[in-house]
Each structure stands twice: as C-alpha cells, then as structure tokens.
Design a protein around this motif. Structure first.
Motif, PDB file in Angstrom:
ATOM      1  N   ASN A 254      -0.551 -13.036   6.458  1.00 42.06           N
ATOM      2  CA  ASN A 254      -1.252 -12.870   7.867  1.00 42.06           C
ATOM      3  C   ASN A 254      -0.430 -12.698   9.160  1.00 42.06           C
ATOM      4  O   ASN A 254      -0.671 -12.206  10.042  1.00 42.06           O
ATOM      5  N   ARG A 256       2.181 -11.495   9.267  1.00 40.06           N
ATOM      6  CA  ARG A 256       2.853  -9.913   9.307  1.00 40.06           C
ATOM      7  C   ARG A 256       1.815  -8.978   9.276  1.00 40.06           C
ATOM      8  O   ARG A 256       2.303  -7.818   9.020  1.00 40.06           O
ATOM      9  N   GLN A 257       0.736  -9.274   8.822  1.00 41.34           N
ATOM     10  CA  GLN A 257      -0.308  -8.405   8.552  1.00 41.34           C
ATOM     11  C   GLN A 257      -0.168  -7.298   7.420  1.00 41.34           C
ATOM     12  O   GLN A 257      -0.187  -6.143   7.735  1.00 41.34           O
ATOM     13  N   PRO A 259      -0.527  -5.010   4.661  1.00 41.17           N
ATOM     14  CA  PRO A 259      -1.564  -4.536   3.967  1.00 41.17           C
ATOM     15  C   PRO A 259      -1.563  -4.784   2.503  1.00 41.17           C
ATOM     16  O   PRO A 259      -0.514  -4.638   1.735  1.00 41.17           O
ATOM     17  N   THR A 284      -6.271 -11.110   6.802  1.00 34.75           N
ATOM     18  CA  THR A 284      -6.653 -10.641   8.144  1.00 34.75           C
ATOM     19  C   THR A 284      -5.980  -9.344   8.382  1.00 34.75           C
ATOM     20  O   THR A 284      -6.465  -8.604   9.555  1.00 34.75           O
ATOM     21  N   GLY A 285      -5.099  -8.875   7.562  1.00 39.37           N
ATOM     22  CA  GLY A 285      -4.548  -7.609   7.752  1.00 39.37           C
ATOM     23  C   GLY A 285      -5.370  -6.329   7.170  1.00 39.37           C
ATOM     24  O   GLY A 285      -6.158  -6.704   6.630  1.00 39.37           O
ATOM     25  N   HIS A 322       0.509   3.535   4.036  1.00 37.99           N
ATOM     26  CA  HIS A 322       1.304   2.338   4.656  1.00 37.99           C
ATOM     27  C   HIS A 322       2.558   2.553   4.788  1.00 37.99           C
ATOM     28  O   HIS A 322       3.424   1.970   5.470  1.00 37.99           O
TER      29      HIS A 322
END
Length: 548
Positions: A254, A256-257, A259, A284-285, A322
């Motif tokens: 999280n 570094r978020q 994906p 949270t990413g 991404h």
C-alpha cells in the motif's frame, strides 16, 4: 528439449495440463521443427520467432542455489523495455507451465524471465513455501534479468499461478522495483488457508504433499505439513504461515500503491476464497479480482496451454495498462468481475462492497411439514436438536480437490442426494420453495449456538440449492472447531461461509446442513460425542444471506 520432470509422477494440481504439448511448443520455438504442432499453433510459433528469443538459463538464487529458467527477450529495437518475472507453480514442470504465456508477453514487447521455484524440477535448494529464500530468489531473478538484458527495465511486473502467485506478492512487498502483480489462484493469509475457523485443512495439505513428492522439501516445511496432519504445534505453524502470508506485508504494498490483479475460484479448496478476499480488501492501490466457477487453477488452465481464456486476457490487459501505459480500459472497469453459478453470466461491480446489494436473515427454526427443521423469516427459539459426532454424511465439500471443479466448469456440478443425509448425524434446515430466482452475492454468515458433550468439537456447515426432485448442488460451506471448551457449556459460533456468486432458481429451496465430519477437514470431535444445536431466545441462531 528434455522435460524438467524427474522421478515418478506425483499427483498433479494441474490434471488438465498437457505437458507434451507445452514441450512441443517450446521445442518448436527454440528449433526448426513445427510439424508436431497444429497449423494455428505452428503459425503462432513462426510469428513469435521473428520477435522473441527464448534462452534456457541458470539463475543464481539465494545462497547461490541455481534456479532453472528461461529468458525471453524481445528482439526489435534497442530501447529499454518493461519486464515480467514469472515464478513457477507447485509442480515439477516448473517454468514450462508458462511457455506459451511467457512467449506471448515477450511478443507484446516485454522481456520475460520464468523460473522454477527452489526445490522443484531442476532448480536447486529446498521448498520453503514462500519463505525468505523464495523472496530473495525473486529479487535475484530480477537482478539476473536486468544484467542479461543490458539495463534497468522501464517497469517490472511479477506474475504467478498458484505457488508462483504467492511468491509474486511477497517479492512485490519486499522489492521496491516491482510495479505491478498478477496473482492467479493465490493466497493472502496462509494461516487461515491451513486453519479455517481453527479447523485443519487436512486434505489440502495431503494434496500439496502428493503433488510435491518429487520435490525437495526443507526440514521445516515437511515438519509443518506433518504437524497439520497430526494436529500438533498449531501456534508454531501459524507463526511460520504469517511470515509467508502477503497479508502480513500489505502495508508495504500500500505504501507504494502497487497494482494487484487476482483471479480466484468460488469453490477453491486449496486456498479458500475468503482469505484471498481479506487480502483484496486490505489493498488500497489499483486492484481487481476475477471470481470464477471451478476450483484451484482450473479457470485459467486453458490459457496456460494457449487456448482463449478471459483470465489470461485480463492478466495481459492489467500488465499492459500498468507497465506499458496501454489505454485498454481495464482501469475504468469494476474492481470485481464475477462468473455466476450456474448461468456463467459475468457481473462487474465497482468494489467488493457493491457485490452485495442487501442481506436477508433466515432463522434456524423448528421442524416443518417436511419433517426437517425450517429456515424461517422470524425467530423461533426454544427448540433443540442433538446430532452424533464421528459419522460422515453425503453433505461434503466435493468428491475430490480440483477434479470436482473441472466438472463444475464443464457444466456438471456434483449432485447431492439430500434424502440420504442421516438426520441422526446432521441437522437439516430448509426454506419453502423460493418464489423467484434468488441471487446470492457475497459472504453468507452463520450464527449458531450448540452445546458439545466433550471439550473439543467440530461442525461443518453446508449450504445447498435443492431442486424439487430433492437433488442438490452445493452453494458454499465453512467448518468450525472449538478446542478449549467445557463439556455441557453452550458455544456460540459466528462464522463466515465462503463467498459465493450463485443464482438459486425459482421453485428451489435452500438447505443448510450441519454435520460433524467432512473428508476435507480434520475434526476435533471425541468418539460417540454429541452436539446439541439450539436457538436461545436472547440470541436466536440464524443464517444471513447476501443478496444481489
């Protein structure tokens, strides 16, 4: 090409995987002989060879143990490229399982390194089940890829199926260079996967051991598996599992978020879906989860051998967006895509919370006209029902890990004869015929009070869809074990059943079966004990259904 399989054939977690076809594909890719391939596959290989160069490699892993692998480099242009590292599944096939998909990623512009996890196939070292050495292996594999391709990649993805999926998440949590993850048929909390509601997943452990019979398990790994089967050293096993659980390190992902894309099966029997959903909730990413009909690795299997497959299509789209900035729309779709049993329709929802539209509470009540107890709209307290422990009933999770899931995918789910369930060995509650098709979406909850005659007790709750003929299909289930109670003292179990996406047709009934044994689990019941099920006035026993 020589196959990386050594010794006798173990049980496979991939019964539909065609090793010979994968070997032929890779041989054609690295040689000139395409005759054994089907025309379409031969054309694909010929096209790929113009842009892709796969080379077998030996990768220095943790402790200088050499890992068997293949490096696919994209041949056009000299610009920096994104990279994908693919740790292998729990199989002696190792990297070969990724031969087709790694080629397709490389053809799309990535440099790709697939490797066999330590202890399997031709890789050195011992199996650590996602331990520190496996995490270091992943980082060293990335180091190797960078060195062999001449510089830092623009971005880095890790992708794995099954065992490789857990390793991929763990490496991403520990190595800041990882920019995106694809985790197929994965785990989030390994402790919960081994001990669901304190109940041992003994059949899953046996299956993992059987599939690794040619692998070299570390002494600690073997001890953990033996301990689960022997019902000992639970606290030590849970500590071991926590170190190997991506959920333990979710804060790092999280921060570094990162994906993360998950794919999972509703009836997953190795890594039940709720523990993966727990990991999904905590991220949270950018995130996405595809839920499908079937069992472990089954829904993505056709893609492994190169056939059209929506899960692998989405994996390519996820990494394309991404890692390559592809404007393919996957970022604008829902976080959750569910394949509904049994109509196979796909439903998209913006979040997991949006999967459930409302809830309905059904109360465990007294017997009705059918002779079975009823699931009623309102509380009905004061009744009690005693069942014997120690006897299995036809209410079981499945006939066999993984294989039953393939039957489900083929449209032939297991049929349960509900009349054959012994009412002396199980409590049975049924609804009236449903007036309309009822969509179950999300996680059902059961709150049940029972009084055991012994200090240790186990029950398994099964929820069935029952046709007018009396035959049934399983919707979901969950076990529960109490290890430190007092005989004769009531216990209130409040548990989640495994998540489901299921349409119950109009005219069918829902049936809840509570019994005390299931071949998939280790039970703690004493011989000739009883469980007395009840519904106290102050806290009525009930089943909460998540509705569409």
């Amino acid at each position: 090409m020589t196959s990386p399989v050594q010794g006798s054939q173990p049980e496979s977690l991939y019964p539909e995987l065609d090793e010979a076809a994968l070997a032929q594909y890779f041989a054609a890719l690295t040689g000139d002989e395409t005759a054994p391939l089907a025309p379409a596959r031969a054309a694909e290989v010929a096209e790929a060879r113009a842009l892709v160069a796969p080379v077998p490699v030996r990768i220095p892993g943790a402790g200088q143990d050499l890992l068997d692998g293949v490096l696919w480099t994209h041949l056009t242009g000299d610009r920096a490229r994104p990279a994908i590292v693919m740790p292998s599944p729990w199989t002696d096939l190792g990297w070969l399982a990724y031969a087709v998909q790694a080629t397709r990623f490389a053809y799309s512009g990535y440099n790709v390194l697939a490797y066999t996890a330590r202890g399997f196939g031709r890789s050195e070292g011992e199996v650590e089940v996602g331990g520190p050495l496996d995490i270091e292996d992943g980082s060293r594999a990335l180091d190797f890829l960078i060195e062999r391709t001449g510089g830092e990649p623009t971005r880095v993805g890790f992708l794995g199926d099954s065992y490789g999926s857990g390793i991929s998440q763990l490496v991403a949590a520990h190595d800041h260079r990882v920019d995106a993850v694809v985790a197929l048929s994965t785990w989030g909390d390994l402790g919960e996967a081994f001990y669901e509601n304190t109940t041992r997943h003994t059949e899953a452990v046996r299956k993992l051991l059987a599939a690794a019979q040619n692998a070299r398990l570390s002494k600690r790994t073997q001890q953990v598996f033996d301990d689960v089967l022997a019902d000992r050293n639970v606290d030590e096993t849970l500590q071991w599992a926590a170190e190997r659980s991506p959920y333990t390190y979710v804060a790092a992902l999280n921060s570094r978020q990162v994906p993360v894309f998950f794919a999972h099966a509703w009836h997953e029997t190795l890594f039940p879906s709720n523990q993966t959903l727990r990991m999904f909730h905590a991220l949270t990413g950018p995130k996405r989860i595809n839920m499908s009909i079937g069992d472990h690795s089954g829904p993505e299997m056709t893609g492994i051998v190169g056939l059209p497959n929506r899960i692998w299509t989405d994996a390519h789209r996820w990494l394309g967006h991404h890692l390559q900035d592809d404007d393919n729309g996957i970022d604008t779709e829902g976080q959750v895509v569910s394949q509904i049993m049994w109509n196979k329709a796909l439903e998209s929802r913006p979040t997991w919370a949006a999967v459930t539209g409302s809830t309905q509470r059904l109360y465990l009540a007294s017997p009705g006209a059918t002779g079975d107890h009823t699931l009623a709209d309102g509380p009905d307290t004061g009744w009690s029902l005693s069942i014997q422990t120690g006897a299995d009933t036809p209410a079981t999770v499945a006939d066999e890990i993984i294989l039953t899931g393939y039957d489900e995918m083929a449209g032939n789910p297991k049929v349960y004869p509900t009349a054959a369930i012994s009412r002396a060995d199980a409590g049975v509650w049924v609804t009236a015929p449903l007036p309309v098709t009822t969509g179950l979406r999300g996680v059902p909850r059961l709150r049940l009070t029972y009084t055991p005659s012994a200090d240790r007790s186990t029950f398994v709750a099964h929820l069935f869809d029952v046709a007018p003929s009396g035959s049934a299909h399983i919707v979901t289930h969950a076990p529960f074990t109490r290890l430190d109670g007092e005989p004769g003292v009531a216990v209130t179990a409040d548990i989640e059943l495994q998540a489901t996406g299921y349409d119950v047709p109009a005219g069918h009934r829902l049936m809840l079966v509570i019994d005390t044994r299931d071949p998939f689990y280790g039970d703690a019941n004493a011989p000739r004990a009883t469980l007395t099920l009840s519904s106290p006035a102050a806290d009525p026993s009930h089943l909460e259904l998540p509705l569409r």
